[in-house]
Design an enzyme around this catalytic site. Structure first.
Site, mmCIF file in Angstrom:
data_model
loop_
_atom_site.group_PDB
_atom_site.id
_atom_site.type_symbol
_atom_site.label_atom_id
_atom_site.label_comp_id
_atom_site.label_asym_id
_atom_site.label_seq_id
_atom_site.Cartn_x
_atom_site.Cartn_y
_atom_site.Cartn_z
ATOM 1 C CD GLU A 290 51.764 -10.049 -11.890
ATOM 2 O OE1 GLU A 290 52.798 -9.710 -11.289
ATOM 3 O OE2 GLU A 290 51.752 -10.382 -13.056
ATOM 4 C CB CYS B 79 44.443 -15.225 -13.752
ATOM 5 S SG CYS B 79 45.869 -16.253 -13.418
ATOM 6 C CB CYS C 87 55.678 -20.130 -6.780
ATOM 7 S SG CYS C 87 55.197 -21.851 -7.055
ATOM 8 C CB CYS D 293 58.242 -24.766 -13.017
ATOM 9 S SG CYS D 293 57.139 -25.745 -11.986
ATOM 10 C CB CYS E 12 57.232 -20.777 -14.138
ATOM 11 S SG CYS E 12 55.939 -19.774 -13.369
ATOM 12 C CB CYS F 60 50.403 -18.885 -18.832
ATOM 13 S SG CYS F 60 48.676 -19.140 -19.024
HETATM 14 N N1 SAH Z 1 51.371 -23.680 -9.757
HETATM 15 C C1 SAH Z 1 50.176 -23.987 -10.478
HETATM 16 C C2 SAH Z 1 49.430 -22.743 -10.863
HETATM 17 C C3 SAH Z 1 50.111 -21.900 -11.928
HETATM 18 S S1 SAH Z 1 49.139 -22.000 -13.339
HETATM 19 C C4 SAH Z 1 50.509 -24.864 -11.683
HETATM 20 O O1 SAH Z 1 51.678 -25.068 -11.940
HETATM 21 O O2 SAH Z 1 49.605 -25.402 -12.303
HETATM 22 C C5 SAH Z 1 50.111 -21.290 -14.546
HETATM 23 C C6 SAH Z 1 50.273 -22.175 -15.754
HETATM 24 O O3 SAH Z 1 51.158 -21.525 -16.675
HETATM 25 C C7 SAH Z 1 50.919 -23.490 -15.384
HETATM 26 O O4 SAH Z 1 50.454 -24.530 -16.191
HETATM 27 C C8 SAH Z 1 52.357 -23.176 -15.700
HETATM 28 O O5 SAH Z 1 53.132 -24.327 -15.838
HETATM 29 C C9 SAH Z 1 52.233 -22.378 -16.971
HETATM 30 N N2 SAH Z 1 53.433 -21.606 -17.273
HETATM 31 C C10 SAH Z 1 54.453 -21.296 -16.440
HETATM 32 N N3 SAH Z 1 55.395 -20.600 -17.079
HETATM 33 C C11 SAH Z 1 54.972 -20.447 -18.352
HETATM 34 C C12 SAH Z 1 55.511 -19.796 -19.502
HETATM 35 N N4 SAH Z 1 56.659 -19.139 -19.447
HETATM 36 N N5 SAH Z 1 54.789 -19.847 -20.646
HETATM 37 C C13 SAH Z 1 53.603 -20.484 -20.690
HETATM 38 N N6 SAH Z 1 53.034 -21.110 -19.641
HETATM 39 C C14 SAH Z 1 53.717 -21.096 -18.485
#
Ligand code: SAH
Length: 348
Positions: A101, A114, A121, A125, A128, A340
């Protein structure tokens, strides 16, 4: 940008996308062609968007025939979803059939892409969507650069900024990420300061990145002011205490002279209370940094809630009172599941 190329010019094996002029020049010479063909090839790949070597009309018919099957490394658009705010989410099909994506985000004169760095991944987390689908493989440098060219071509507008915030954890794919940063800067022509790599933090990798002395922006997904809470949200944090992560971030600032941006997702009732803000401020005191608050974007699998705007503002106020630079990122593309944390390489 002074990225020492990781791949020596004579080691190039196709796909060709992601290669420097020097690599392409060495490659055409290996094929028995004159050196100037390297510069031509570079121009056709990066500026004319050619998808097959057979279509490079400045090459002789005979040579085109010989190299027609050698891959440049471009993907095809499998699906495209336009959100009302103009954000476009793309599902791109790679050579082996995997789907990744990419999101194109237009605003004023900017066009931000982006990009994903992995298929899926492994970090898992809790909040996410990407991690819920598991991990398939790393992306090659060509597959990262391709995402930017694809968005640029589709919007018919130059990409001004790239954020490595799509599927995957960039610092688990460091070599290809570094190579793609070099290529986006030197081949595609995007300023180093307009390239942002976001990481959840992998031990020693931020230091490694710093040693390359790039002028890129580093964003670190902190999400909690203390180890206990961070571990609850980010399983990988168990093996990498927040103190160690912040020590590496401090070294990053010292080595590169660039401030670090901390991302902090706001989950109602979990990490969004004024006391969390105060604890965060204390931890970051004296640190050349910036806090980027991301109100939670809903995903199906978990029932976290986004805090209301008063709560968000209260969090901001505490940080400001403590002299912490802060901004709120209201994610774009929510309606297309392109915001995000919502990326999972599916249509919805
Ligand atoms: N793996 C890397 C790159 C992903 S960046 C990282 O973790 O930094 C994507 C960003 O969106 C990260 O800060 C992630 O934690 C955040 N994110 C993940 N799930 C989300 C959600 N449901 N709502 C808002 N932000 C989220």
């Amino acid at each position: 940008m002074s990225v020492t190329p990781l791949i020596s010019p004579v080691d190039l094996t196709p796909p060709l996308l992601g290669a420097s002029v020097a690599e392409l020049t060495a490659w055409v010479q290996q094929q028995g062609q004159p050196a100037y063909r390297g510069k031509q090839l570079h121009d056709w790949i990066y500026h004319k968007g050619v998808r097959s070597l057979a279509d490079i009309s400045v090459f002789s018919k005979q040579w085109r025939g010989e190299v027609a099957q050698i891959p440049i490394g471009r993907s095809t658009i499998h699906h495209r979803a336009v959100a009302p705010d103009g954000t476009i989410k793309y599902l791109l099909q790679l050579a082996d059939g995997q789907i990744v994506e990419t999101v194109g985000i237009p605003s004023d004169k900017r066009l931000t892409v982006c990009v994903s760095t992995q298929v899926g991944c492994p970090m898992a987390c809790d909040f996410c969507a990407t991690g819920k689908g598991g991990f398939k493989r790393n992306l090659g440098r060509h597959e990262i650069v391709d995402q930017v060219l694809t968005v640029q071509e589709d919007f018919q507008q130059r990409v001004s900024h790239v954020v490595f915030m799509g599927l995957g954890e960039p610092l688990l794919n460091t070599e290809n990420v570094l190579e793609s940063l070099r290529s986006l800067n030197q081949d595609v022509g995007i300023g180093a300061r307009s390239l942002t790599v976001s990481t959840v933090g992998i031990r020693d990798r931020i230091r490694q990145l710093a040693e390359h002395q790039l002028q890129i922006t580093l964003a670190v997904s902190l999400h909690a002011p203390n180890q206990k809470l961070r571990e609850q949200l980010i399983p990988s944090a168990r093996n990498y205490p927040i103190e160690d992560l912040l020590t590496e971030c401090r070294e990053y600032v010292e080595i590169t002279g660039r401030r670090v941006s901390f991302e902090y997702i706001l989950l109602a009732g979990v990490n969004d209370l004024p006391e969390h803000a105060l604890e965060l401020a204390k931890r970051l005191r004296g640190f050349q940094s910036h806090v980027n608050l991301i109100p939670y974007n809903p995903i199906q699998e978990v029932d976290y809630k986004r805090p209301n705007s008063d709560r968000i503002q209260a969090f901001v106020n505490v940080l400001k009172q403590q002299f912490i630079a802060v901004s709120v990122r209201y994610s774009r593309g929510l309606e297309a599941d392109a915001a995000c944390g919502q990326l999972r390489a599916s249509k919805n």
